[in-house]
Write an enzyme that holds these catalytic residues in place. Structure first.
Site, PDB file in Angstrom:
ATOM      1  CG  ASP A 209      -4.068  -1.735   3.621  1.00  0.00           C
ATOM      2  OD1 ASP A 209      -3.387  -2.413   2.848  1.00  0.00           O
ATOM      3  OD2 ASP A 209      -5.267  -1.479   3.430  1.00  0.00           O
ATOM      4  CG  ASP A 526      -9.222  -0.766   4.101  1.00  0.00           C
ATOM      5  OD1 ASP A 526      -8.367  -1.654   3.894  1.00  0.00           O
ATOM      6  OD2 ASP A 526      -9.663  -0.025   3.196  1.00  0.00           O
ATOM      7  CG  ASP A 530      -5.446  -4.848   6.117  1.00  0.00           C
ATOM      8  OD1 ASP A 530      -4.393  -5.188   5.558  1.00  0.00           O
ATOM      9  OD2 ASP A 530      -6.268  -4.060   5.606  1.00  0.00           O
TER      10      ASP A 530
END
Length: 785
Positions: A209, A526, A530
């Site tokens: 990410d 986070d 996700d």
């Protein structure tokens, strides 16, 4: 909330589709809603999209039918925070029908894959069980054919099965992973599932990410461009300013730029100090200052540039920023006269400035802005000057001295353009170096984000990931490929290294595609968006400080410091753990294979059973059982990150291990048989010959512990004190056996007796030959590379 019976406040769980809700700055959106009205409304959607900057909303915007989640300006989503403005909206989805609810459902439905170590161990165990049963069964049939009693054959066959199957492996495997877990914790990587330790070391692809993982998730002023000059980093500009030592009354264009930008910013709480980050709106419900993230970034720059004691503006601009307006303005008193400070989009502020009507001046400013935008910056123009006289303006200082009409763009003219500010979510310290370390370790890395493709590519360039626009895959293209089938998706994913404007379900699709392409995949993230990908990957890695509870629950590992470089440390520890597991397997298999080789040779030459069942159990459960646990504590060899990751299809019992096991087992089996046969030919009783062979096998175990310390490198240059546990275990195993030879109540059970010193030294010399042979094999392999 508004219903037919009037407006009232209700708990979020009581909101139902059709209700009209009122949104205001600092509040949380209770459900997925369609906006009816929006006044300067912006929501922090990092929970869903990963974007650090709040998304501006417009109830009247026209959207494409397939608009990405982050581009739906007419919608606000459950769980997001209103960062600025206010609005009125109708509820269209609640509970599991919301975007957050769909993510939760994806997490529950996501198919999990077995960690690589578990899959490899399952294949290894099946193969070993079949091979051991066949081999021992064949030996038993030969022994029966040679006239041995059924009871004797059965007893020895069971003992051989015990010898062939490394029953101590399960405990040693747990010890190796537990030790790696402790080491990883010291390096800020927390393990939630034990097998994930090795999985991280095995990974061939990291899908990371962007926001909060590779970047700080903190909108910050990073660049300044004064009129006529290039964009420069804020740190560089402030350092030069301090070096020049400009006084309070001296001309200071940087001070003027920062002061004007701060005056045109809205303060929703205490002004941040010089080190205060400009956090996203999601922090509003945690006691952080409420207000626009851009304004907080500007105020942080004000404190940083002018010092913590510099008076910070504390009032609301006379004209707060709204996306439809494109700028904010504040009236203040300077030298006894009303002045106005303006900040906003370059195309809106530039016409207000005296520099605009001149040949070439606007083009130069636009070129400055384009250069900052190409670097992934959000660009603000800042200007100030005397408040123009006229209706609605010039009545006096402060917000009360000017109306919105008097601060309209057509009324604001002749201002001084002070410069441009570039804002972005900065990279985490060490992120670029960490990605380079991953590449050096043979791990491919891709960035997955909900951000705009241009922003994602700019961050990718800064990270050194890729600067090729062709390797940026958008959610829209991925959606089109999904309609064609998995093969079309795999073809796009194989070449992409930046995934932009992707939605949570598409992150899951990317992970599934990478697994189909044969990768062992690690995913970092986070946010709640996700979670499905974290759950579906071979190893999911969540952020500990800023990660959401949903992400942490779906993950296998947690980075306690939210630092991507800690992931690299985790990869190293995972590889160390797997290497130690292989070392233990080599030790156990080589000793077990040597015992089988000894028995095979004895059957071929029709000699008595070289070792009794109780002696075989003593070798495998006692003397070897002491040492294999200590071998699992072996420290790193130092080149773990210099090696490429293991191919996903590579078995534990690969060619290198097969060579080493066959070489050492054959040599040990032949030497032990030669001693046994020689002693019988010299007239020694069978019990005495077995006693000598048992001692030799114990010494073989000791030297094999040394051989097992490294698969590739010679062991002699390494100090045995690097692993004092192994040295102590080897000495203890030898001492236990020597003690058993001298203690009557144990020696009677094991059928052993003390041996002379020359006999002991002779056995030691044979054991050293095995050690030397394995060292030569390593040297030859190194020369052949």
């Amino acid at each position: 909330m508004v219903r037919a019976d009037g407006e009232r406040e209700v708990p979020a769980e009581e909101v139902v589709p059709g209700d009209v809700v009122l949104l205001e700055s600092g509040g949380r959106v209770p459900a997925d809603v369609r906006l009816l009205e929006a006044v300067g409304l912006a929501t922090d959607e990092s929970l869903l999209t990963g974007e650090a900057e709040p998304a501006a909303k417009d109830a009247r915007a026209a959207l494409a039918e397939d608009a990405a989640l982050g581009d739906r300006a007419t919608m606000a989503y459950a769980g997001t925070i209103v960062a600025a403005g206010r609005g009125r909206a109708v509820v269209v989805a609640t509970g599991s029908a919301t975007q957050v609810g769909q993510i939760a459902r994806s997490v529950d439905e996501a198919e999990t894959v077995a960690p690589p170590l578990i899959a490899r161990m399952a294949r290894f165990s099946r193969g070993l069980a079949v091979a051991s049963t066949v081999c021992v069964g064949a030996l038993a049939l030969v022994a029966v054919a040679q006239g041995h009693t059924f009871a004797e054959v059965t007893t020895v066959a069971v003992a051989l099965l015990v010898a062939a199957v490394p029953e101590g492996l399960a405990i040693s495997l747990t010890v190796a992973l537990a030790v790696a877990t402790r080491r990883m914790a010291k390096r800020r990587v927390i393990t939630r599932r034990l097998a994930s330790v090795e999985a991280l070391g095995s990974c061939t692809f990291v899908a990371s990410d962007k926001t909060g993982t590779l970047t700080m998730n903190e909108l910050s002023c990073t660049h300044v461009a004064l009129p006529g000059g290039p964009g420069r980093a804020v740190a560089e500009v402030l350092a030069a300013r301090r070096a020049e030592g400009a006084g309070v009354t001296d001309p200071d264009p940087v001070r003027d730029l920062v002061e004007a930008a701060a005056r045109a910013s809205e303060v929703g709480g205490d002004a941040p100090g010089p080190d205060a980050p400009a956090r996203g709106g999601a922090e509003a419900d945690r006691g952080r200052p409420v207000g626009d993230a851009v304004d907080r970034a500007v105020l942080a720059l004000h404190a940083r540039a002018l010092g913590p004691r510099a008076p910070a503006p504390t009032s609301t601009p006379a004209l707060p920023y709204e996306s439809e307006r494109g700028y904010a303005a504040h009236v203040f008193e300077r030298d006894g006269a009303p002045w106005v400070a303006v900040k906003g989009a370059v195309e809106r502020v530039l016409p207000m400035c005296a520099t605009a009507p001149g040949a070439g001046a606007p083009d130069a400013v636009l070129a400055q802005a384009a250069a900052l935008a190409d670097a992934g910056q959000r660009v603000l123009a800042v200007a100030w000057g005397p408040l123009p006289a006229g209706p609605g303006g010039g009545a006096g200082p402060g917000a009360a001295g000017a109306s919105a009409e008097g601060l309209a763009p057509e009324r604001l003219r002749g201002l001084e353009l002070l410069g441009l500010l570039g804002l972005r979510d900065p990279l985490r310290p060490g992120a670029r170096a960490a990605l380079a370390a991953c590449r050096d370790a043979g791990i491919e890395v891709a960035m997955v984000t909900g951000d705009h493709p241009g922003t994602a590519l700019a961050v990718s360039r800064e990270l050194g990931l890729t600067d090729d626009p062709a390797r940026v895959l958008t959610g829209a293209r991925l959606r089109e490929a999904s309609r064609e089938g998995p093969a079309a998706v795999d073809a796009l994913v194989r070449e992409a290294r930046v995934f932009a404007r992707v939605e949570p379900t598409q992150k899951l699709e990317i992970v599934q595609s990478l697994i189909r392409l044969g990768h062992i995949v690690a995913v970092t993230g986070d946010g709640a968006n996700d979670a499905p990908a974290l759950r579906a990957a071979h190893v999911g890695v969540a952020m500990g400080k800023r990660g959401t509870d949903v992400a942490r629950e779906a993950a296998d590992l947690i980075l306690a410091d939210d630092d991507f470089s800690s992931l690299v440390a985790g990869v190293e520890e995972g590889r160390i753990a797997y290497a130690n597991v292989r070392k233990v397997i080599f030790l156990l298999l080589s000793i077990g294979a040597a015992e089988i080789a000894l028995f095979v040779l004895a059957r071929i030459f029709d000699l008595p059973t070289p070792l009794l069942a109780v002696q075989l159990l003593w070798l495998n459960l006692v003397t070897n059982g002491i040492q294999d646990k200590a071998l699992a504590l072996e420290p790193p060899e130092g080149d773990e990150l210099a090696r490429p990751p293991r191919p996903p299809a590579e078995p534990i019992f690969d060619r290198r291990m097969i060579e080493r096991v066959l070489l050492s087992a054959t040599l040990m089996g032949v030497l032990a048989f030669a001693m046994f046969r020689t002693l019988l030919q010299l007239g020694e009783p069978v019990e005495s010959a077995r006693n000598a062979v048992l001692l030799l096998m114990v010494l073989f175990e000791v030297v094999q512990c040394g051989n097992a310390r490294s698969e590739r490198s010679p062991v002699l240059p390494r100090s045995p004190l690097e692993n004092p546990w192994l040295l102590g275990a080897a000495l203890l195993a030898l001492a236990v056996h020597l003690g058993a030879m001298h203690l009557p109540w144990i020696s009677g059970v094991l059928h052993v007796a003390p041996v002379s010193l020359p006999h002991f030294l002779g056995c030691g010399l044979l054991a050293v030959l095995v050690f030397a042979a394995l060292e030569v094999h390593k040297h030859l392999r190194l020369r052949a590379r």
